[in-house]
Scaffold this active site. Structure first.
Site, short mmCIF file in Angstrom:
data_model
loop_
_atom_site.label_atom_id
_atom_site.label_comp_id
_atom_site.label_asym_id
_atom_site.label_seq_id
_atom_site.Cartn_x
_atom_site.Cartn_y
_atom_site.Cartn_z
N ALA A 65 48.14 -29.10 62.56
CA ALA A 65 47.24 -28.32 63.45
C ALA A 65 46.37 -28.06 62.72
O ALA A 65 46.23 -27.83 61.19
CB ALA A 65 48.07 -27.51 63.71
N GLY A 108 51.84 -29.67 62.38
CA GLY A 108 52.63 -30.42 63.50
C GLY A 108 51.62 -31.99 63.89
O GLY A 108 52.61 -32.86 64.62
N GLU A 111 55.62 -32.67 63.48
CA GLU A 111 56.36 -32.26 65.00
C GLU A 111 55.83 -33.15 66.17
O GLU A 111 56.69 -33.56 66.39
CB GLU A 111 55.74 -30.67 65.27
CG GLU A 111 56.14 -29.75 64.50
CD GLU A 111 56.08 -28.32 65.00
OE1 GLU A 111 54.59 -28.28 64.31
OE2 GLU A 111 56.54 -27.81 65.04
N GLU A 131 54.17 -25.65 57.17
CA GLU A 131 53.37 -23.96 57.18
C GLU A 131 53.66 -22.84 56.29
O GLU A 131 53.30 -22.27 55.75
CB GLU A 131 53.79 -23.59 59.07
CG GLU A 131 53.08 -24.73 59.84
CD GLU A 131 54.22 -26.33 59.49
OE1 GLU A 131 55.20 -26.43 59.04
OE2 GLU A 131 54.23 -26.66 60.60
#
Ligand code: HXC
Length: 257
Positions: A65, A108, A111, A131
């Site tokens: 992200a 992300g 993911e 993260e």
């Protein structure tokens, strides 16, 4: 579309979505994710499309992200944006999705790859949930999907240390489907997509739905769900075509009807 490139007919029955923020290693900002949601929704409705391939570029599938976009945000800002409803669309997509991964698939990005149905990785691919190193934790399914994919011990290690793993290690844990030379990662993904696209699209979508159900329910209910989809396929012309073709010793021609 500013941050993704969509080619609905990249090959017969195959759509390609390319994440396209190369300077930022395809960091997944809100606009990119919104575009991805809209593209998946549209391609899922498109009869001609049977399989969707999502890719990045050689250096990065996606490095996570967009940290710069999130850095100054508070809890309520994050809640208001409700970005995970965007991510939910990936999970709702009926058509099989293949992630063609080269380079970084982190946070992300990892993911997103895990939200796809299969992962074809180049030999340079690296996966990780880093993260923890920036003071947070996975938020788009990493703790759940990684654990289901590779088991508790390794998932815990990766989530708590943020360590990256290379394609070989990812393959040994069952996170990815195959490793291919870097110059072939897209070609090999399309090859796999073509193989799946040659089947009845009704059967592939119902089969995908049933496999996914195994993660969400106990065995009895999963078997019941599988049986229901199996019976439903006998309402499709493709079932007659597939079985008749076998009996008549010819190649089936599936029409998605
Ligand atoms: C914003 C990013 C970014 C990210 C890279 N960039 N990753 N920008 N968000 N996630 C930008 C860098 O700031 C830099 O821009 C440019 O991309 C190139 O990156 P470099 O760091 O210079 O490249 P390199 O030295 O090769 O290192 C590559 C890297 C590193 C190891 C992938 O960039 C990295 O650690 N990135 C962050 C990985 C990460 O923590 N991901 C998880 C994010 S949180 P400039 O302008 O400086 O040149 C997350 C939570 C998901 O994903 C929750 C659900 C939404």
């Amino acid at each position: 579309m500013e941050f993704i490139k969509v080619t609905p007919n990249y090959a017969p029955h195959i759509a390609l979505i390319e994440l396209n923020r190369p300077k930022e290693l395809n960091a997944l900002n809100l606009q990119l994710m919104g575009e991805l949601r809209d593209a998946l929704k549209a391609l899922d409705q498109e009869d001609e499309v049977r399989v969707i391939v999502i890719t990045g570029n050689e250096r990065a599938f996606a490095a996570g992200a967009d940290i710069k976009q999130m850095a100054g945000k508070g809890t309520i800002d994050m809640w208001k944006v409700d970005q995970f409803s965007t991510w939910d669309q990936i999970n709702k997509t009926r058509k099989p999705i293949i992630a063609a991964v080269s380079g970084f698939a982190l946070g992300g990005g990892c993911e997103l790859a895990m939200s796809c149905d299969m992962i074809v990785a180049s030999e340079t691919a690296q996966f990780g949930q880093p993260e923890i190193k920036i003071g947070v934790m996975p938020g788009a399914g990493g703790t759940q999907r990684l654990t289901r994919a590779i088991g508790k011990a390794k998932a815990m290690e990766l989530v708590l240390t943020g360590r990256f793993i290379k394609a070989e290690e990812a393959l040994s844990y069952g996170l990815i489907n195959q490793i291919v030379p870097v110059e072939l990662y897209l070609e090999e993904s399309i090859k796999l997509a073509k193989e799946i696209a040659s089947m009845s699209p009704i059967a592939t979508q119902m089969a995908k739905e049933a496999v996914k159900r195994s993660f969400e329910t106990h065995l009895d209910e999963g078997l019941h769900f599988e049986r229901k989809n199996f019976y439903m396929l006998f309402a499709a012309e493709d079932q007659k075509e597939g079985m008749n073709a076998f009996v008549e010793k010819r190649k089936p021609e599936f029409k998605g009807k």
